[in-house]
Write an enzyme that holds these catalytic residues in place. Structure first.
Site, PDB file in Angstrom:
ATOM      1  N   VAL A  14       0.600  -1.292   0.021  1.00  0.00           N
ATOM      2  CA  VAL A  14       0.000   0.163  -0.032  1.00  0.00           C
ATOM      3  C   VAL A  14       0.787   1.325   0.095  1.00  0.00           C
ATOM      4  O   VAL A  14       0.475   2.296  -0.882  1.00  0.00           O
ATOM      5  CB  VAL A  14      -0.985  -0.172   1.231  1.00  0.00           C
ATOM      6  N   LYS A 105      -6.512  -1.478   9.588  1.00  0.00           N
ATOM      7  CA  LYS A 105      -7.929  -1.609  10.225  1.00  0.00           C
ATOM      8  C   LYS A 105      -7.800  -2.188  11.563  1.00  0.00           C
ATOM      9  O   LYS A 105      -8.586  -1.945  12.582  1.00  0.00           O
ATOM     10  CB  LYS A 105      -8.782  -2.421   9.350  1.00  0.00           C
ATOM     11  N   GLY A 134     -10.957  -1.521   0.885  1.00  0.00           N
ATOM     12  CA  GLY A 134      -9.981  -1.198  -0.270  1.00  0.00           C
ATOM     13  C   GLY A 134     -10.281   0.340  -0.852  1.00  0.00           C
ATOM     14  O   GLY A 134     -10.377   1.305  -0.273  1.00  0.00           O
ATOM     15  N   LYS A 205     -13.061  -4.894  10.060  1.00  0.00           N
ATOM     16  CA  LYS A 205     -13.745  -3.811   9.385  1.00  0.00           C
ATOM     17  C   LYS A 205     -15.237  -3.657   9.638  1.00  0.00           C
ATOM     18  O   LYS A 205     -15.652  -2.647   9.614  1.00  0.00           O
ATOM     19  CB  LYS A 205     -13.736  -4.299   7.783  1.00  0.00           C
TER      20      LYS A 205
HETATM   21  P1  NDP Z   1       3.179  -4.753   3.657  1.00  0.00           P
HETATM   22  O1  NDP Z   1       3.718  -5.787   4.463  1.00  0.00           O
HETATM   23  O2  NDP Z   1       3.392  -4.975   2.133  1.00  0.00           O
HETATM   24  O3  NDP Z   1       3.860  -3.314   4.114  1.00  0.00           O
HETATM   25  C1  NDP Z   1       4.142  -2.873   5.268  1.00  0.00           C
HETATM   26  C2  NDP Z   1       5.395  -2.312   5.069  1.00  0.00           C
HETATM   27  O4  NDP Z   1       5.590  -1.372   6.155  1.00  0.00           O
HETATM   28  C3  NDP Z   1       6.632  -3.080   4.902  1.00  0.00           C
HETATM   29  O5  NDP Z   1       7.401  -2.427   3.754  1.00  0.00           O
HETATM   30  C4  NDP Z   1       7.401  -3.126   6.206  1.00  0.00           C
HETATM   31  O6  NDP Z   1       8.938  -3.285   6.098  1.00  0.00           O
HETATM   32  C5  NDP Z   1       7.126  -1.753   6.716  1.00  0.00           C
HETATM   33  N1  NDP Z   1       7.262  -1.489   8.028  1.00  0.00           N
HETATM   34  C6  NDP Z   1       6.654  -2.410   9.115  1.00  0.00           C
HETATM   35  N2  NDP Z   1       6.982  -2.180  10.397  1.00  0.00           N
HETATM   36  C7  NDP Z   1       7.829  -0.862  10.134  1.00  0.00           C
HETATM   37  C8  NDP Z   1       8.660  -0.180  11.031  1.00  0.00           C
HETATM   38  N3  NDP Z   1       8.532  -0.333  12.530  1.00  0.00           N
HETATM   39  N4  NDP Z   1       9.430   0.769  10.687  1.00  0.00           N
HETATM   40  C9  NDP Z   1       9.484   0.972   9.256  1.00  0.00           C
HETATM   41  N5  NDP Z   1       8.744   0.222   8.386  1.00  0.00           N
HETATM   42  C10 NDP Z   1       7.902  -0.935   8.815  1.00  0.00           C
HETATM   43  O7  NDP Z   1       1.518  -4.508   4.065  1.00  0.00           O
HETATM   44  P2  NDP Z   1       0.693  -3.783   3.206  1.00  0.00           P
HETATM   45  O8  NDP Z   1       0.957  -2.611   2.496  1.00  0.00           O
HETATM   46  O9  NDP Z   1      -0.276  -4.747   2.430  1.00  0.00           O
HETATM   47  O10 NDP Z   1      -0.450  -3.425   4.457  1.00  0.00           O
HETATM   48  C11 NDP Z   1      -0.198  -2.002   5.118  1.00  0.00           C
HETATM   49  C12 NDP Z   1      -1.324  -1.722   5.789  1.00  0.00           C
HETATM   50  O11 NDP Z   1      -2.434  -1.656   4.862  1.00  0.00           O
HETATM   51  C13 NDP Z   1      -1.819  -2.988   6.789  1.00  0.00           C
HETATM   52  O12 NDP Z   1      -2.558  -2.337   7.972  1.00  0.00           O
HETATM   53  C14 NDP Z   1      -3.112  -3.399   5.848  1.00  0.00           C
HETATM   54  O13 NDP Z   1      -3.867  -4.476   6.678  1.00  0.00           O
HETATM   55  C15 NDP Z   1      -3.446  -2.446   5.195  1.00  0.00           C
HETATM   56  N6  NDP Z   1      -4.426  -2.753   4.262  1.00  0.00           N
HETATM   57  C16 NDP Z   1      -3.657  -3.332   3.005  1.00  0.00           C
HETATM   58  C17 NDP Z   1      -4.308  -3.577   1.822  1.00  0.00           C
HETATM   59  C18 NDP Z   1      -3.728  -4.445   0.737  1.00  0.00           C
HETATM   60  O14 NDP Z   1      -4.493  -4.719  -0.273  1.00  0.00           O
HETATM   61  N7  NDP Z   1      -2.639  -4.865   0.710  1.00  0.00           N
HETATM   62  C19 NDP Z   1      -5.712  -2.989   1.439  1.00  0.00           C
HETATM   63  C20 NDP Z   1      -6.224  -2.103   2.646  1.00  0.00           C
HETATM   64  C21 NDP Z   1      -5.638  -2.174   3.787  1.00  0.00           C
HETATM   65  P3  NDP Z   1       9.507  -4.522   6.114  1.00  0.00           P
HETATM   66  O15 NDP Z   1       8.712  -5.397   4.882  1.00  0.00           O
HETATM   67  O16 NDP Z   1      10.899  -4.298   5.631  1.00  0.00           O
HETATM   68  O17 NDP Z   1       9.091  -5.349   7.287  1.00  0.00           O
HETATM   69  N1  HSE Z   2      -6.035  -8.560   3.633  1.00  0.00           N
HETATM   70  C1  HSE Z   2      -7.101  -7.602   3.173  1.00  0.00           C
HETATM   71  C2  HSE Z   2      -8.117  -8.244   2.268  1.00  0.00           C
HETATM   72  C3  HSE Z   2      -6.449  -6.216   2.554  1.00  0.00           C
HETATM   73  O1  HSE Z   2      -7.679  -8.925   1.727  1.00  0.00           O
HETATM   74  O2  HSE Z   2      -9.110  -7.610   2.055  1.00  0.00           O
HETATM   75  C4  HSE Z   2      -7.692  -5.158   2.438  1.00  0.00           C
HETATM   76  O3  HSE Z   2      -7.964  -4.607   3.538  1.00  0.00           O
END
Ligand code: NDP
Ligand code: HSE
Length: 428
Positions: A14, A105, A134, A205
């Site tokens: 994201v 969430k 989303g 959610k």
């Molecule tokens: P990812 O795991 O792809 O991304 C999270 C990122 O945050 C990683 O790059 C991670 O780094 C970094 N990170 C985690 N902890 C730290 C920290 N302490 N300091 C610095 N960087 C950090 O997750 P998503 O992008 O999929 O999801 C992120 C959020 O969005 C979650 O809350 C998820 O529920 C929400 N979300 C996701 C959706 C989706 O479709 N994927 C849709 C809607 C909401 P590293 O990997 O190096 O640990």
């Molecule tokens: N893991 C979540 C899903 C991402 O599959 O719906 C979106 O919130």
């Protein structure tokens, strides 16, 4: 032109999508919104991830304090996920006078009372459209457009990963494990996919959405939750035969008797509008007392659809001088005056593994009748006869949850005649 500085915490699926959208559309926002949104800082454990996205090294912060003390940062976008350190970072940002946009969430469901208190105290914005469904603008719809209504019910497919898995299992007969891996590769699944497949993500959610819809705090603990891990291809096939599609549904109802909130696999009639919501698409079907039925549909997960919700919040935050908080008393627990219903009514699919001998059907019927359960549809097949077992599948009329669970216990107690293999609720 007004300049708006943002910092992105986490450059994963994201966060990466958000960075891309903000940088690629920068001129477009200058033209359409008359604001210049500039990514001033990013925070990411893996520096290479930031550099690969094209972030200048000087913009990579080494800790949250650096971002909180940067006067050029107006809005902090939290897209790291998980509760800690996300909660501490968001609170630090709010206490430093930065508005916050989050897609988290789990954090928002568990700590929205605390975050909102800090936001109000510091007169900051707190936006979370991306946390639910989303790219589908359901939070703004509930907070603004539907405010005039008493929302009576909402029913939704609000997890992209499980909808993707169930769609592939239904349409292609694919295996659960194989499809889950695809959903992870496509960036839909949570870092720990148990949150998706066991229904936690949908329950977080539903807690957020139903609190907004029913104007009262609905804590996560009040939500009845079941995931999709026990679903078998046989259940999907029997459902098809009976005219149903299997989905992980989130259901919220506000009735005169109380509030009912639940997430579980559910059969829905093929003709229902939610039945054709497939892959990572999500939809929320809301019924208001005046508007009647509204269905919002779109991508429920994935980098760019979610970035769309994040950037929408950034623009809203940058262009609105006053902020809109929850329309309910935002506390950690539910209001004691609110009654929650756990003995809800539903139709049920009940699949038995029955011994192929005389009197089994009569015995099962007598157990159903003892618990006031009447049968609407049934399948009795010969397959499996070699080992002396046959599948028996029933769809009941509307019945109370507890009656069905007692009947299931009674059938299982007669293991010499039949055992219950699956119980799945049905929306007709
Ligand atoms: P990812 O795991 O792809 O991304 C999270 C990122 O945050 C990683 O790059 C991670 O780094 C970094 N990170 C985690 N902890 C730290 C920290 N302490 N300091 C610095 N960087 C950090 O997750 P998503 O992008 O999929 O999801 C992120 C959020 O969005 C979650 O809350 C998820 O529920 C929400 N979300 C996701 C959706 C989706 O479709 N994927 C849709 C809607 C909401 P590293 O990997 O190096 O640990
Ligand atoms: N893991 C979540 C899903 C991402 O599959 O719906 C979106 O919130």
């Amino acid at each position: 032109m007004k300049k708006v500085g943002v910092a992105i915490l986490g450059l994963g699926v994201v966060g990466g999508g958000t960075y891309k959208m903000l940088t690629e559309h920068r001129e477009f926002y200058q033209q359409t919104q008359e604001i210049d949104i500039v990514v001033e800082n990013v925070l990411e454990r893996d520096k290479q991830k930031a550099l690969a996205l094209g972030v200048q090294e000087s913009k990579i912060a080494s800790n949250i304090a650096e971002i909180c003390s940067n006067p050029d940062v107006d809005i902090v976008i939290e897209v790291m996920g998980g509760v800690e350190p996300a909660r501490t970072f968001v609170l630090s940002a709010l206490n430093a006078g930065k508005s916050v946009v989050t897609s988290n969430k789990e954090l928002f469901c568990k700590y929205n009372h605390e975050l909102e208190k800090a936001a109000r105290k510091n007169n900051c914005g707190l936006f979370y459209e991306a946390s639910c469904v989303g790219g589908v603008p359901v939070i703004r719809a509930l907070l603004d457009n539907l405010q005039g209504n008493k929302v009576l019910s909402m029913m939704g497919i609000i997890n992209g990963t499980t909808n993707y898995i169930l769609t592939k299992m239904t349409d292609e007969g694919a295996s659960y494990e194989e499809v889950l891996k695809d959903a992870q590769k496509l960036g839909y699944a949570e870092a720990n996919p148990t949150a998706d497949v066991e229904g936690y993500d949908a329950a977080y959610k539903l807690s957020i959405l139903s609190s907004l819809a029913f104007h009262t705090k609905i804590p996560f603990g009040k939500i009845h939750r079941e995931g999709i891990t026990k679903i078998t291809p046989a259940d999907i096939q029997y459902g098809k035969q009976l005219g149903y599609v299997l989905k992980l549904l989130a259901i919220g109802k506000n009735t005169e008797d109380g509030i009912e909130v639940r997430v579980h696999p559910t059969y829905i009639k093929k003709s229902h509008p939610l039945a054709s919501v497939n892959d990572s698409y999500n939809a929320v079907y809301i019924t208001g007392d005046c508007v009647e039925d509204v269905m919002l549909y779109g991508r429920g997960a994935g980098a760019m659809p979610t970035a769309s919700a994040i950037v929408g919040d950034v623009i809203y935050c940058a262009t609105h001088p006053t902020f809109r908080y929850s329309t309910f008393k935002n506390t950690a627990e539910a209001d004691p005056a609110v009654k929650f219903i756990d003995n809800f009514k539903s139709a049920y699919y009940i699949r038995l593994d029955a011994h192929d001998k005389t009197g089994v059907l009569a015995k099962v019927s007598s157990i159903f009748s003892r618990h006031n359960i009447s049968v609407a549809q049934m399948i009795q097949e010969d397959d499996g006869k070699e080992d002396g077992h046959v599948p028996l599948v029933f769809i009941t009329h509307m019945t109370k949850e507890k009656s069905v669970m007692k009947a299931v216990d009674d059938i299982n107690a007669t293991s010499e005649i039949a055992e219950v293999v699956s119980v799945i609720r049905v929306v007709s």
